[in-house]
Structures are given as structure tokens and as C-alpha cells.
Design an enzyme around this catalytic site. Structure first.
Site, PDB file in Angstrom:
ATOM      1  N   CYS A  74       0.833  -1.206   0.000  1.00 22.02           N
ATOM      2  CA  CYS A  74       0.000   0.000   0.000  1.00 22.02           C
ATOM      3  C   CYS A  74       0.874   1.266   0.000  1.00 22.02           C
ATOM      4  CB  CYS A  74      -0.861  -0.032   1.256  1.00 22.02           C
ATOM      5  SG  CYS A  74      -1.868   1.416   1.515  1.00 22.02           S
ATOM      6  N   CYS A 188      -0.648   3.627  -6.631  1.00 15.08           N
ATOM      7  CA  CYS A 188      -1.666   3.093  -5.718  1.00 15.08           C
ATOM      8  C   CYS A 188      -1.851   1.624  -6.049  1.00 15.08           C
ATOM      9  CB  CYS A 188      -2.978   3.851  -5.909  1.00 15.08           C
ATOM     10  SG  CYS A 188      -4.376   3.112  -5.041  1.00 15.08           S
TER      11      CYS A 188
HETATM   12  N1  DGL Z   1      -3.727   0.695  -0.808  1.00 13.00           N
HETATM   13  C1  DGL Z   1      -3.933   2.120  -1.010  1.00 13.00           C
HETATM   14  C2  DGL Z   1      -2.724   2.727  -1.718  1.00 13.00           C
HETATM   15  O1  DGL Z   1      -1.962   2.050  -2.398  1.00 13.00           O
HETATM   16  C3  DGL Z   1      -5.195   2.391  -1.798  1.00 13.00           C
HETATM   17  C4  DGL Z   1      -6.456   1.992  -1.068  1.00 13.00           C
HETATM   18  C5  DGL Z   1      -6.683   2.749   0.213  1.00 13.00           C
HETATM   19  O2  DGL Z   1      -6.911   3.985   0.174  1.00 13.00           O
HETATM   20  O3  DGL Z   1      -6.639   2.103   1.238  1.00 13.00           O
HETATM   21  O4  DGL Z   1      -2.500   3.919  -1.593  1.00 13.00           O
END
Ligand code: DGL
Length: 269
Positions: A74, A188
Site C-alpha cells: 500500500c 496506488c
Molecule cells: N492501498 C492504497 C494505496 O496504495 C489504496 C487503497 C486505500 O486507500 O486504502 O495507496
């Protein structure tokens, strides 16, 4: 015991895109994936909250799943939590284990690739942090980066909303018009889901999709750290756990990873 598995941690299920790529590149290794579905999305949350969630989940991967190394898939959690986890949590709890993020490997790829004017699509939390710009300046201050928050893409993917995606993506991409950019980072976990669509809309621009670079970066890291590599078990085991499980999460997981996935519940305080 130092642990023998590779852990992959994400705020939810988007990180399964990264997990799929790591597992297919390193099929003999043993992986546990943990998605914090109870608290997804992290994008709009405070850094304090994200740090707390991330520390609890990663602690679980070390204590209960015997992970030797954890990859934070993430971007938002990498930005909000990685430094403190590495500098405070690990030395106090598991000095011989490792936690890696997703931002630096992505920027290393960018710097090595000779790109000069880069677009960045990411969550609002990632964009507001300015971390991509700060870290890139350390690697190569001459590369320019144009950040654009694309907050609607995660809910679209989480809610089976692909049919609504084309005009929304086109609107976000308009921000790069006239910028003369040579590449766009999909910063993301979820955005690789739309990489083909984005590539169709951006001929001549390289789309940097983290699922396509992370496996090589991890292999490179393990080559440079044989003391970790030799501890990792090669039994090809896979385990997928999440802090909350519903029918719709299972559908999303199957859409992202494939029908063979089964997810069990992780009770993390
Ligand atoms: N996993 C998050 C990222 O890569 C995207 C999803 C979220 O906001 O939790 O920034």
C-alpha cells in the site's frame, strides 16, 4: 526463530495485484497476504490512524505468520508508517526482520529508466504527503513530477464499478495535458487494474505499473541480502487473510486474484 515467509500487507484487497505478481515471479517461496479490510480505505485517514493499523497488522505477520520480511504493498501505508516501523518498531521488537515499502522501488525504477517529466496518479493521502516528490529529489533532482489525486478509482474497483471508469480516468488524465510528460506512475495498489485502459488513453507515454516492477525489485533486494534469502522457506505455501470478510470482499478478491483464492479471517486487536 527469525521467520521464514514473505508477508505482503495492504490496506485492503488491491494489494492482491502486487501479490499475484510476486507469487507468479517467485512461485517456490512461501507467502502470507494480509489485507486490512476492516479499515480500508486508508487514503483519506490520518497518519496516526494508519500507523496504528499498519503496526498491528505487520506485528501479526511477524508473530502469528512467522514472516521474515514484509512488503507494504500500500502506497498510503508506506508513506504514513514505513519510516517509524523501520526506525522504532523493528529495532524494539524484531531487529533481525525487515519491512520494505513500495515507493522507493518505484522511484528507483523511474530514476534508472531515464524519465524526465513524470505524472503521478495516487490517492489523496499520497499526493498530499509530497513524499514522491521529496524522495525523487534525493535520487535525481532534475526529474520533474506532476502529482494528480485520483480518489474515485479505489471505490470504483472496490464496488465493481469498471463500467463507470473510462470518463473518470479521461478526466484525471486531462490534468497532464500540455505538461509534456514521458511517463505516469500508477502510485496506488489498485490502479494497475486500469493499466490497459490508461495505456490506451496515453499513447507514447510509459505507464509505470507497480505490479510490473516489484518482483524484480524484491529479487534484487534478496540477492543483496543473502542472510534473509537463505532463511526463506521454499515450500510454495500461500495464505490469504483479512481483518474483515464479506461476500463483496470475496467477489473483489476473486476479480483481482482469480477464482482459486480463499481468504480466512485474521483477528487483529
Ligand atoms: N492501498 C492504497 C494505496 O496504495 C489504496 C487503497 C486505500 O486507500 O486504502 O495507496
Amino acid at each position: 526463530m527469525n521467520g521464514n515467509k514473505i508477508g505482503i500487507f495492504d490496506s485492503g484487497l488491491g494489494g492482491l495485484i502486487i501479490a499475484r505478481s510476486l507469487i507468479s515471479a517467485m512461485p517456490d517461496f512461501s507467502f502470507t497476504y494480509l489485507g486490512d479490510t476492516l479499515h480500508v480505505p486508508y487514503g483519506p485517514r490520518s497518519y496516526e490512524s494508519i500507523y496504528g493499523f499498519a503496526e498491528s497488522c505487520i506485528d501479526y505477520l511477524f508473530r502469528n505468520e512467522d514472516c521474515r520480511i514484509v512488503i507494504i504493498a500500500c502506497n498510503t501505508a508506506t508513506i504514513a508508517a514505513l519510516r517509524k516501523l523501520q526506525q522504532v518498531y523493528l529495532p524494539a521488537n524484531f531487529p533481525d526482520r525487515r519491512i520494505l515499502g513500495i515507493v522507493i522501488p518505484t522511484l528507483e525504477y523511474v530514476a534508472e529508466g531515464g524519465f524526465k517529466n513524470i505524472g503521478l496518479l495516487a490517492t489523496t493521502g499520497t499526493i498530499n504527503s509530497g513524499v514522491y516528490e521529496q524522495e525523487l529529489a534525493k535520487l535525481n533532482p532534475d526529474i520533474k513530477i506532476y502529482p494528480v489525486a485520483a480518489p474515485l478509482l479505489v471505490p470504483l474497483i472496490e464496488n465493481d464499478g469498471d463500467k463507470f471508469a473510462p470518463p473518470i480516468i479521461a478526466e484525471y488524465l486531462k490534468n497532464f495535458d500540455g505538461r509534456n510528460i514521458d511517463s505516469i506512475i500508477l502510485g496506488c495498489t489498485h490502479y494497475p487494474h486500469y493499466k490497459d485502459l490508461i495505456r490506451t488513453c496515453t499513447p507514447g507515454i510509459e505507464i509505470i505499473s507497480q505490479d510490473e516492477i516489484i518482483a524484480e525489485k524484491l529479487a534484487d533486494y534478496l540477492m543483496r541480502h543473502p542472510e534473509i534469502e537463505r532463511d526463506l522457506s521454499r515450500d510454495g505455501a500461500r495464505k490469504f487473510i483479512a481483518t474483515d470478510i464479506t461476500e463483496s470482499y470475496l467477489t473483489v478478491a476473486k476479480n483481482i486474484f482469480g477464482n482459486e483464492i480463499t481468504i480466512s479471517h485474521a483477528d487483529i486487536p
